[in-house]
Motif scaffolding. Structure first.
Motif, PDB file in Angstrom:
ATOM      1  N   TYR A  91       9.937  -1.078   6.076  1.00  0.00           N
ATOM      2  CA  TYR A  91       9.563  -2.397   5.570  1.00  0.00           C
ATOM      3  C   TYR A  91       8.136  -2.802   5.944  1.00  0.00           C
ATOM      4  N   GLN A  92       7.437  -1.967   6.699  1.00  0.00           N
ATOM      5  CA  GLN A  92       6.074  -2.296   7.100  1.00  0.00           C
ATOM      6  C   GLN A  92       5.004  -1.554   6.281  1.00  0.00           C
ATOM      7  N   HIS A  93       5.305  -0.353   5.794  1.00  0.00           N
ATOM      8  CA  HIS A  93       4.274   0.432   5.101  1.00  0.00           C
ATOM      9  C   HIS A  93       4.341   0.219   3.585  1.00  0.00           C
ATOM     10  N   HIS A  94       3.375   0.808   2.885  1.00  0.00           N
ATOM     11  CA  HIS A  94       3.289   0.692   1.429  1.00  0.00           C
ATOM     12  C   HIS A  94       3.436   2.060   0.765  1.00  0.00           C
ATOM     13  N   GLY A  95       4.342   2.852   1.275  1.00  0.00           N
ATOM     14  CA  GLY A  95       4.618   4.167   0.709  1.00  0.00           C
ATOM     15  C   GLY A  95       4.279   5.305   1.640  1.00  0.00           C
ATOM     16  N   ILE A  96       3.194   5.129   2.419  1.00  0.00           N
ATOM     17  CA  ILE A  96       2.773   6.144   3.392  1.00  0.00           C
ATOM     18  C   ILE A  96       2.719   5.490   4.768  1.00  0.00           C
ATOM     19  N   SER A 119       7.754  12.423   6.133  1.00  0.00           N
ATOM     20  CA  SER A 119       7.796  11.689   4.867  1.00  0.00           C
ATOM     21  C   SER A 119       8.539  10.367   5.011  1.00  0.00           C
ATOM     22  N   THR A 120       8.051   9.351   4.317  1.00  0.00           N
ATOM     23  CA  THR A 120       8.740   8.066   4.260  1.00  0.00           C
ATOM     24  C   THR A 120       9.884   8.152   3.260  1.00  0.00           C
ATOM     25  N   ILE A 121      10.721   7.122   3.258  1.00  0.00           N
ATOM     26  CA  ILE A 121      11.799   7.054   2.280  1.00  0.00           C
ATOM     27  C   ILE A 121      11.229   7.054   0.862  1.00  0.00           C
ATOM     28  N   LEU A 146       2.093   9.634  -5.494  1.00  0.00           N
ATOM     29  CA  LEU A 146       3.150   8.937  -6.222  1.00  0.00           C
ATOM     30  C   LEU A 146       3.829   7.836  -5.402  1.00  0.00           C
ATOM     31  N   ALA A 147       3.908   8.018  -4.081  1.00  0.00           N
ATOM     32  CA  ALA A 147       4.602   7.033  -3.241  1.00  0.00           C
ATOM     33  C   ALA A 147       3.981   5.637  -3.332  1.00  0.00           C
ATOM     34  N   PRO A 148       2.657   5.470  -3.187  1.00  0.00           N
ATOM     35  CA  PRO A 148       2.076   4.131  -3.346  1.00  0.00           C
ATOM     36  C   PRO A 148       2.294   3.563  -4.746  1.00  0.00           C
ATOM     37  N   LEU A 149       2.288   4.429  -5.771  1.00  0.00           N
ATOM     38  CA  LEU A 149       2.560   3.971  -7.134  1.00  0.00           C
ATOM     39  C   LEU A 149       3.984   3.431  -7.242  1.00  0.00           C
TER      40      LEU A 149
END
Length: 230
Positions: A91-96, A119-121, A146-149
């Motif tokens: 809940y703190q990061h933005h994908g990475i 790797s993050t969720i 792709l994760a931030p997207l």
């Protein structure tokens, strides 16, 4: 000689344009699917297709168990256990999770080899949806882009809901609902705290691990949950 050199440059330019076109098409497809996944239930994933192909190539029987359920029908204990095990800063990061990335890089440099992925969720979700489990620098680079997207298009709640429903939890077992029924004979909504920790402990290696053998790691997950206030 000049004519041959010109032909070579022409081929190189053609190949370059084809590669760029393929990359643009791939990212365009991923973007469209991520937008659709705000409401749509994915009928399958790249990893699910990979397992089916692997079974066919090795002449093994394959039976897919996959049922998508809303997040509200997945035990909060199971949600919390998975976050604690796989991505404590979800809940703190933005994908990475750059703090985790730094830890992994430092560890790999100390050991002189590529180790755990960190790797993050969100990264794991895009891997399941669009890529395969085969480790490579290219796959990791695609995950990172792709994760931030995915985080821009989807809410955290939807990312968690999709993740818990599509990930592998055993041979042919995908998603929390089928995993809960396969391992404990209950729906995902009825999984208790101990069961949740043992199920979460399977995720790094779901084809080799069994819940009953996860005593040490499940205890660590329970400790992390308690520290977070869950």
């Amino acid at each position: 000689m000049a004519k041959r050199s010109g032909k070579r440059r022409g081929w190189i330019r053609t190949i370059f344009l084809l590669v760029v076109g393929a990359v643009v098409a791939f990212y365009g497809f991923c973007t469209v699917e991520l937008v659709a996944l705000r409401w749509m239930v994915p009928p399958t994933t790249a990893v699910q297709a990979q397992r089916q192909v692997e079974a066919w190539l090795h002449h093994r029987p394959y039976h897919k168990r996959y049922v998508f359920v809303p997040l509200g029908r997945i035990s909060p204990d199971l949600q919390h256990a998975v976050i604690s095990a796989e991505d404590g800063r979800f809940y703190q990061h933005h994908g990475i999770d750059w703090l985790e990335v730094q830890k992994v890089v430092d560890q790999d440099m100390d050991e002189g080899k590529l180790g755990r992925g960190g790797s993050t969720i969100t990264q794991q979700l895009v891997k399941n949806l669009f890529l395969t489990t085969n480790r490579s620098v290219v796959r990791k680079a695609v995950e990172f882009t792709l994760a931030p997207l995915a985080e821009r298009i989807l809410t955290k709640r939807r990312i968690l809901e999709l993740y818990l429903n599509v990930i592998e939890w055993g041979a042919g077992i995908y998603g929390a609902e089928e995993a809960s029924r396969a391992w404990y004979g209950v729906p995902a909504a009825k999984v208790d705290r101990e069961q949740a920790a043992r199920m979460a402990a399977l995720l790094p290696s779901p084809l080799r691990r069994k819940p009953g053998r996860m005593n040490t790691y499940s205890a660590e997950i329970l400790r992390r949950m308690a520290q977070t206030g869950w």
